[in-house]
Scaffold this active site. Structure first.
Site, PDB file in Angstrom:
ATOM      1  N   GLY A  93     -13.474  41.121 -18.999  1.00  0.00           N
ATOM      2  CA  GLY A  93     -14.149  40.443 -17.904  1.00  0.00           C
ATOM      3  C   GLY A  93     -14.665  39.096 -18.379  1.00  0.00           C
ATOM      4  N   GLY A 108     -16.655  36.973 -16.198  1.00  0.00           N
ATOM      5  CA  GLY A 108     -17.658  36.445 -15.282  1.00  0.00           C
ATOM      6  C   GLY A 108     -18.888  36.005 -16.057  1.00  0.00           C
ATOM      7  CB  ALA A 114     -22.011  39.894 -17.826  1.00  0.00           C
ATOM      8  N   GLY A 115     -19.487  38.517 -18.981  1.00  0.00           N
ATOM      9  CA  GLY A 115     -18.397  38.545 -19.960  1.00  0.00           C
ATOM     10  C   GLY A 115     -18.225  37.217 -20.668  1.00  0.00           C
ATOM     11  CG  HIS A 143     -26.239  39.579   1.421  1.00  0.00           C
ATOM     12  ND1 HIS A 143     -26.555  38.731   2.443  1.00  0.00           N
ATOM     13  CD2 HIS A 143     -26.701  38.995   0.286  1.00  0.00           C
ATOM     14  CE1 HIS A 143     -27.185  37.675   1.933  1.00  0.00           C
ATOM     15  NE2 HIS A 143     -27.283  37.814   0.639  1.00  0.00           N
ATOM     16  NE  ARG A 161     -29.900  39.421  -1.317  1.00  0.00           N
ATOM     17  CZ  ARG A 161     -29.156  38.899  -2.277  1.00  0.00           C
ATOM     18  NH1 ARG A 161     -28.454  39.685  -3.059  1.00  0.00           N
ATOM     19  NH2 ARG A 161     -29.114  37.603  -2.451  1.00  0.00           N
ATOM     20  CG  HIS A 164     -23.906  40.918  -1.635  1.00  0.00           C
ATOM     21  ND1 HIS A 164     -23.035  39.891  -1.862  1.00  0.00           N
ATOM     22  CD2 HIS A 164     -25.053  40.585  -2.276  1.00  0.00           C
ATOM     23  CE1 HIS A 164     -23.640  38.968  -2.599  1.00  0.00           C
ATOM     24  NE2 HIS A 164     -24.837  39.379  -2.878  1.00  0.00           N
ATOM     25  NE  ARG A 192     -27.818  41.693  -7.117  1.00  0.00           N
ATOM     26  CZ  ARG A 192     -27.781  40.565  -6.394  1.00  0.00           C
ATOM     27  NH1 ARG A 192     -28.718  39.656  -6.558  1.00  0.00           N
ATOM     28  NH2 ARG A 192     -26.827  40.369  -5.515  1.00  0.00           N
TER      29      ARG A 192
END
Lengths: 221, 257, 637
Positions: C40, C42, C44-45, C266, C330, C401, C435
């Site tokens: 990954g 993104g 984090a990756g 969301h 949310r 989401h 979140r």
């Protein structure tokens, strides 16, 4: 000499050289045109101007050499870049479309090559006087007569006017575009630089073409 | 609505491709261009024909994965819009639509409409970064950045790396893409220390990948889904000239600490 | 299953500092001897790969997209939270910690969340140093905006493209390491197996999505940063490629899957418009700063919005939650929209929509100011719906989401499989049951830049490693499994496309395991999903071959995993007899329709152990200890 290498070999550098040589050639074209327009002041003034240039001696040869070098460099880079550009898209689109680019910008290499042919002819015609026997028969120093004789032929005049149309198209894109190549594209500058190409193009076209037209119409004898 | 598609089909990188005619029936005007292709693909599969391969991912105009030259225009006829955000209401019933991949030597076709844009990654790897280790950089508010510079840098930074600039350029030149990164980082104080090295390396890499040269036609700007200005190309040209003029020849024999 | 969270001892504020000191280090000269596999690219990756590469480890990074820059983190719009308190409005690490714990409905680990709040400040410093062009005010300093679930302005943003700018920052850091040779990048490669040797994660098997070639890569640790599973619903705001495959296959190898039922819906997305629809588009939550949410008071009122007078409108969020108003978290905003629509007061085609109205804000600050703030979002809305939101209110409806659940990890972000680390949305760790806005970017980058670079070396330093290469037996076996899998999809030769199965699964999930869940509905889903899965394996049609770029084949693998995963999700939702955050069981609500938690029985992380396809997974529990905050009913009134 790293700088030289960068200017010749890199994409951005070569474009800068194109812009600088183009700017110099445009300058030459404008000076040349201004000189030509002295024709309207009559044979004495024009011949005196022509004589003035000839009498520059070594300086004239230096200028000619510089001009030739600039021209050769401009043509060489144009051909080199065009070959690279063609190679960058080996397979064309089945559906060719242009979003907004001007025709002048799309045919730069064509109008440019036409100018190359024209310049060779032009030099042969008036400088080396090897094209037409009428001109070679004229007395040396009578530049005025040479121009009038040359443009008395509708075919020659037509060719000159056509060439000026090509030059004009070339300058229309070239003059505006050289600012971008030199990095001078900016919100405050753009209204001027965008118009400068078409303005210079029009001046050059009408300035140069007016002379063969005037000769053909009998306004200049 | 019904449409007739003319689509480039190519099995793999090595095979010859050609345009094929595919009919699209009962397409909703409210569907996106890619959803139209989804629908067509479902029909193709039902009749035992392999679906049209095309790149796409986020489908909201930001990942830069979708491409497609539609009737000669990258991302289609709508200004400032990626293919995934283009909707079929932009087309007419019965229209013929030509769909082709990005065409450039530096973007080899992998299959149908999918090309390899690895060249863009390699250009970024050449210098499109600020050399900063992860750890404890100074506080974010230590260096104020004039708002106009930050805004301009942002205007360049919105590039999604889709390659439409290359596809639109008659010379297949990626100047707008390269300039966007050079310009962004040259406008910010954080990017200044490496500005010379960066622009020289990225422009060199651009050439090494086999892209063409810029002829200032600004088709890239017109095709760019993020409306990035060619003003950034001018800034890159200035940066390049400055860097080339300041560049020193490497000295020999001065290695070590 | 060993679920020791390994939370350091000591006071909450000192845990991470103390732990950083207690952890062992690896000498710079030895680092290159460790091979790290990152799956990954993104937030984090990419941040993990870049940081570990920068430290000197030998990193290989894999992504299925054509470039690491395409990862779906790029689509995050609104911003990233950080407890900088640049606005001087009372923010602090502790407040961010508290808001996040409370926002997650008290279902996250205190220690993890506190660490997240601590390092949030470093993230902003790091990103600015990389040249991320955050929004600034006229003094040249960083600007902030406010976001749902908080009463301070702590959200840093880059117009409506914060995720893009942060990802491109991480991508540039990754590029730097690639150019230095410390990271090797593999694009268009999909991870299909985690390989264990002696119980430790020692490598992966990937399929080249262009050539179909299957290859193994061995290493000393495997980091999964492969995002969430929102696409189990088919329609979501996730990119089309987002999938559960990497985490699911790790789960099948023994990694515990934690809280899969926690999904975030969301509130501000563009409503569904037809059957052809392939995804839903999110409009940043920041819109709720200036937009007012309302529905007509009258049932089935189909008049155009401008003909409905103020008195006939119900600004339901402002009415129900006066202190947070339109900025309610949310889960609450989403559920309120659903309630309004279920009651027959929804607007637009099918009645599945509520208005988000900017008329007041435009009147107050002018159209230009609104354009500056949200121009790109308004533009996007117009493109998709062909309506002009400057003139008439937007229509919005909730959409899936983000997924808070994920592979279980300890404080060091390591799963219960030694050497298998899980970062970002792929793990379960920091957001509890819901979140808060602008916290996903924060967590992804915290994990990659500031947590894994400390915890991974500690793992290396404490373990002895046998020599393992990718030609070992374990790898060959895993490669066999992968290639058999591909062959199987191609050999079914049924009559239904991958997409049709995915759509059908998505509908089951949305209807039965979406915003409101019931026991009966979930039980029904648990009957339907295995049936659909059986049909999938009988009647799937995938054309083409394995040895070429075959997008249907890629999707078949992902949908096959969703068909197994969906069942686990429903099972988790069924077992959790309470309502909390993104998990709302209609049986468990207060009199005024709010989520009713059951802290006595469910204050734990539900971790599932895979027992094989079609077999009921086994539940394990990690009890959550709250020593610093008082468990309270979440109130935004």
């Amino acid at each position: 000499m790293k700088l030289c290498h960068r200017l010749f070999q890199s994409s951005v550098g070569a474009k800068m050289l194109m812009a600088i040589t183009g700017l110099m050639l445009t300058g030459f074209v404008l000076v040349h045109m201004s000189g030509n327009l002295i024709l309207y002041a009559g044979p004495e003034k024009f011949n005196a101007y022509a004589h003035g240039i000839k009498s520059l001696g070594a300086l004239l040869w230096l200028m000619r050499g510089g001009l030739l070098a600039t021209f050769v460099l401009h043509v060489y880079l144009a051909i080199k870049l065009t070959i690279e550009n063609k190679a960058a898209r080996p397979v064309p689109y089945a559906y060719e479309a242009t979003i907004q680019a001007t025709a002048a910008s799309r045919f730069m290499i064509h109008t440019g090559l036409m100018m190359l042919v024209f310049v060779i002819y032009h030099l042969a015609h008036y400088t080396f006087k090897i094209v037409s026997p009428e001109i070679s028969a004229l007395a040396p120093g009578d530049a005025y007569a040479m121009v009038v004789t040359g443009f008395s032929s509708p075919a020659v005049s037509g060719f000159y006017i056509l060439a000026m149309a090509a030059l004009s198209a070339h300058l229309r894109h070239g003059v505006s575009s050289l600012f971008q190549s030199l990095g001078l594209y900016h919100g405050n500058l753009n209204p001027i630089t965008e118009k400068l190409g078409p303005i210079v193009a029009s001046i050059v076209f009408f300035g140069f073409s007016s002379i063969p037209l005037a000769v053909l119409m009998g306004a200049i004898k | 609505m019904d449409i007739t598609l003319h689509v480039w089909r190519q099995k793999n990188a090595k095979s010859q491709g050609k345009m094929e005619v595919i009919e699209g029936k009962n397409i909703s005007e409210d569907s996106s261009f890619l959803e139209m292709l989804d629908t067509v693909n479902e029909t193709l599969q039902e009749s035992g024909v392999e679906p049209i391969a095309f790149d796409h991912d986020c489908r909201e105009g930001i990942c830069g994965m979708c491409s497609l030259v539609i009737n000669g225009e990258p991302h289609g006829p709508e200004y400032g819009t990626t293919t995934c955000q283009l909707h079929m209401r932009s087309f007419k019933n019965g229209q013929h639509i030509f769909i082709e991949p990005w065409r450039a030597k530096a973007f080899p076709i992998l299959r149908d409409l999918i090309v390899d844009r690895g060249a863009f990654d390699r250009i970024q790897q050449a210098g499109g970064f600020v050399s900063v280790n992860v750890g404890s950089p100074q506080d974010a508010n230590c260096i104020p950045v004039p708002k106009q510079d930050a805004d301009k840098a942002f205007d360049a930074a919105v590039c999604i790396g889709c390659g439409a600039c290359v596809a639109a350029c008659k010379n297949a030149s990626p100047m707008l893409f390269v300039a966007a990164k050079v310009s962004q980082l040259s406008l910010l104080p954080q990017g200044k220390p490496e500005r010379e090295k960066r622009v020289l390396a990225m422009v060199d890499q651009m050439k090494a990948e086999g892209f063409g040269n810029c002829t200032n036609q600004y088709e890239c700007e017109a095709a760019c889904p993020k409306e990035i200005s060619v003003e950034h190309i001018a800034r890159m040209n200035r940066e390049y000239f400055r860097a080339a003029a300041l560049e020193e020849s490497p000295k020999e024999g001065h290695g070590g600490e | 299953m060993n679920l020791d969270a390994k939370i350091p001892s000591g006071p909450l504020e000192e845990k991470w500092e103390k732990h950083k000191f207690d952890m062992k280090l690896i000498n710079p000269a030895n680092r290159r001897k460790y091979d790290v596999i990152v799956v990954g690219s993104g937030l984090a990756g990419a941040s993990a790969a870049a940081t570990l590469g920068g430290l000197g480890y030998n990193v290989s990074c894999f992504c299925f997209q054509d470039s690491p820059r395409r990862a779906h983190s790029i689509a995050a719009q609104g911003g990233i939270n950080a407890a900088k308190n640049y606005q001087g409005d009372g923010d602090s690490v502790h407040r961010l910690f508290y808001d996040t714990i409370k926002g997650g409905d008290f279902r996250a680990r205190e220690a993890n969340v506190h660490r997240l709040a601590e390092v949030s400040r470093n993230i902003i410093d790091q990103c600015v140093a990389q040249g991320v062009p955050f929004a600034r005010d006229y003094g040249g300093l960083l600007d902030n905006r406010s976001f749902g679930g908080a009463q301070v302005s702590r959200t840093f943003y880059a117009r409506g493209q914060t995720g893009q700018q942060l990802l491109l920052g991480a991508y540039s850091a990754l590029n730097r390491e690639i150019s230095r040779g410390t990271v090797k990048m593999y694009s268009r490669k999909e991870m299909l197996e985690v390989v264990l040797v002696d119980g430790k994660a020692r490598g992966i098997v990937v399929r080249d999505l262009v050539t179909g070639e299957i290859a193994s890569h061995a290493g000393h640790a495997v980091i999964l940063a492969t995002g969430g599973y929102g696409n189990v619903f088919y329609l979501s705001t996730n990119a089309k490629g987002c999938n559960v495959t990497a985490t699911w296959r790790a789960h099948k190898k023994g990694a515990g899957f934690a809280n899969p039922c926690y999904t975030q819906v969301h509130p501000t997305c563009i409503p569904v418009s037809g059957d052809y629809q392939s995804k839903l588009t999110l409009m940043s939550e920041s819109l709720r700063n200036d937009g007012r949410v309302w529905v007509p008071k009258k049932l089935g009122d189909t008049r155009p919005p401008d003909q409905i007078s103020e008195e006939e409108r119900d600004y339901y969020l402002e009415r129900k939650y006066p202190s947070f108003g339109n900025l309610a978290p949310r889960d609450i905003a989403s559920r309120s929209a659903k309630e309004a629509c279920d009651a027959g007061r929804g607007v637009g085609p099918g009645g599945l929509g509520v208005y988000l109205d900017f008329a007041d804000a435009i009147k107050r600050v002018g159209e230009d100011a609104i354009k500056k703030k949200y121009g790109n979002l308004f533009h996007m809305y117009k493109k998709i719906t062909a309506e002009n939101p400057y003139k008439s209110p937007m229509r919005i409806y909730p959409a899936v989401h983000y997924t808070m659940g994920g592979l279980w990890v300890d404080y060091n972000l390591m799963s219960n499989i030694p050497g298998l680390f899980v970062l970002g949305e792929a793990n379960f760790s920091d957001h509890g049951a819901n979140r808060l806005g602008a916290s996903a970017l924060m967590q992804g980058l915290a994990d990659g830049y500031f947590v894994i670079p400390y915890t991974l070396p500690n793992y290396f330093a404490n373990e002895k490693f046998e020599k393992v290469t990718n030609s070992d037996q374990a790898f060959k076996e895993a490669e066999g499994v992968v290639s058999e899998g591909s062959k199987k999809f191609l050999s079914i030769k049924g009559s239904r496309s991958v997409n049709s199965f995915h759509k059908e699964l998505g509908k089951i999930m949305w209807d039965k395991c979406g915003m409101a869940r019931t026991k009966a509905g979930l039980e029904e889903a648990l009957v339907k999903i295995p049936k659909l899965r059986d049909e999938f394996w009988q009647n799937l049609k995938v054309l083409g071959g394995n040895e070429s770029l075959n997008q249907s084949l890629e999707r078949a693998g992902r949908v096959a995993d969703f068909l197994e995963f969906g069942e686990l999700m429903c099972q988790d939702a069924l077992h959790r007899e309470e309502s909390c955050g993104g998990h709302f069981r209609t049986e468990h609500q207060t009199e005024d329709g709010e989520a009713k938690r059951d802290d006595g029985n469910f204050c734990y992380v539900g971790v599932w152990e895979n027992k094989g396809v079609g077999k009921k997974a086994e539940l394990h529990k990690e009890t959550l200890q709250f020593e610093n905050v008082k468990l309270a009913t979440r109130s935004y009134k």
